[in-house]
Design an enzyme around this catalytic site. Sequence first.
Site, short mmCIF file in Angstrom:
data_model
loop_
_atom_site.label_atom_id
_atom_site.label_comp_id
_atom_site.label_asym_id
_atom_site.label_seq_id
_atom_site.Cartn_x
_atom_site.Cartn_y
_atom_site.Cartn_z
N ASP A 54 11.87 -9.40 -41.71
CA ASP A 54 12.32 -8.39 -40.76
C ASP A 54 13.85 -8.44 -40.82
O ASP A 54 14.42 -9.40 -41.33
CB ASP A 54 11.80 -8.77 -39.36
CG ASP A 54 12.39 -7.93 -38.25
OD1 ASP A 54 12.53 -6.71 -38.44
OD2 ASP A 54 12.72 -8.49 -37.19
N ASP A 56 16.64 -6.92 -38.11
CA ASP A 56 17.32 -7.22 -36.84
C ASP A 56 16.67 -8.42 -36.15
O ASP A 56 15.48 -8.39 -35.84
CB ASP A 56 17.21 -6.02 -35.89
CG ASP A 56 18.37 -5.07 -36.07
OD1 ASP A 56 19.02 -5.14 -37.12
OD2 ASP A 56 18.61 -4.26 -35.16
N ASP A 242 11.02 -12.27 -35.52
CA ASP A 242 11.65 -12.96 -34.39
C ASP A 242 11.05 -12.53 -33.06
O ASP A 242 11.45 -13.06 -32.02
CB ASP A 242 13.15 -12.68 -34.35
CG ASP A 242 13.42 -11.22 -34.02
OD1 ASP A 242 12.85 -10.34 -34.69
OD2 ASP A 242 14.18 -10.96 -33.07
#
Length: 312
Positions: A54, A56, A242
């Site tokens: 991923d 961001d 995250d």
Amino acid sequence: MVKLTSALALASAIQCIDGFASTTVSRLSRSFYPHALKSALPASASDQFALLFDCDGVIIETEELHRLAYNAAFKEFELFIGNEPVEWSVAYYDILQNTVGGGKNKMFYHFRNTTGVFPAAGNDPTPTTPEEEQDLVDRLQARKTELYKELIAEKAEARPGVLELMDQALADENVRVGVCSASTKAAVTKVLDVTLGEERRKKLDVTILGDDVSKLKPDPLIYITAADRLNIDPARCVVIEDSVVGLKAAKGAGMKCIITYTKSTENEDFYGLGCDAKVPDLGSRGVNLDMIFGPMKEDLSRDILVDVRDAP
Ligand SMILES: *[C@@H]1O[C@H](CO)[C@@H](O)[C@H](O)[C@H]1NC(C)=O
């Protein structure tokens, strides 16, 4: 000359097998390394793994840059409430993040719910009507967006351990590497060029962005699309995320998922939602390629990162 011709022929054969133009550039750059060419052939596709990042939150932590951009905008506008300049601390921005979505809503929440007073900008009168309040917030948000872009260009750097792990994966003939992000192409390309560098970005085997898929995370479509384009079984793909939203997308696609959490997501129940390993970041736990794919090479169902992950 003969060599060049056969390299080109092979490269175009790979392109056909692959059937996807946007991976071609990286395949071509790999094509100058014979072992990489060999590994791209379908005969060895069953040995292949994929590591999908991923963007961001995983490659860069954007939260702090957003906070700095808001504070810089507040300062430029000379926003004061009483004698106090408007400024968001790390702890307070964390609360905002977990309370209200969207930048303008954060400002409204701050002025209406937290302080209960709208600030005046410089020598301007304090806004008194909802229209005046909206106008101030609109102008602040527009300026914040500009400042945020400048901060990305100056300051964005990869989270600890990301570049090291990515380089190991790019150098391994059995591992494909990709980035799957819900952001727009322009935004991600910018962030990746600053954090990874253009050369490393161009070596990625696949980049799937928000513009490429009709449904965003937590829908698994973005990861299913990546596995499809790489022609690799989702069970052989490992995602690094995250957030809960990203974890759901990865697990929904039938992939393994490693969580590198941030301060604002550390208390989420990632294991309860199916994550395979949770670490604060890749660097502090010395996560390497073998800790991830070593166990999977023996048996796809084996646990990964057992020695370094937080206790489940
Ligand atoms: C902020 O205050 C308003 C008005 O009292 C309330 O309706 C709203 O729910 C509050 N917002 C949040 C996120 O708590």
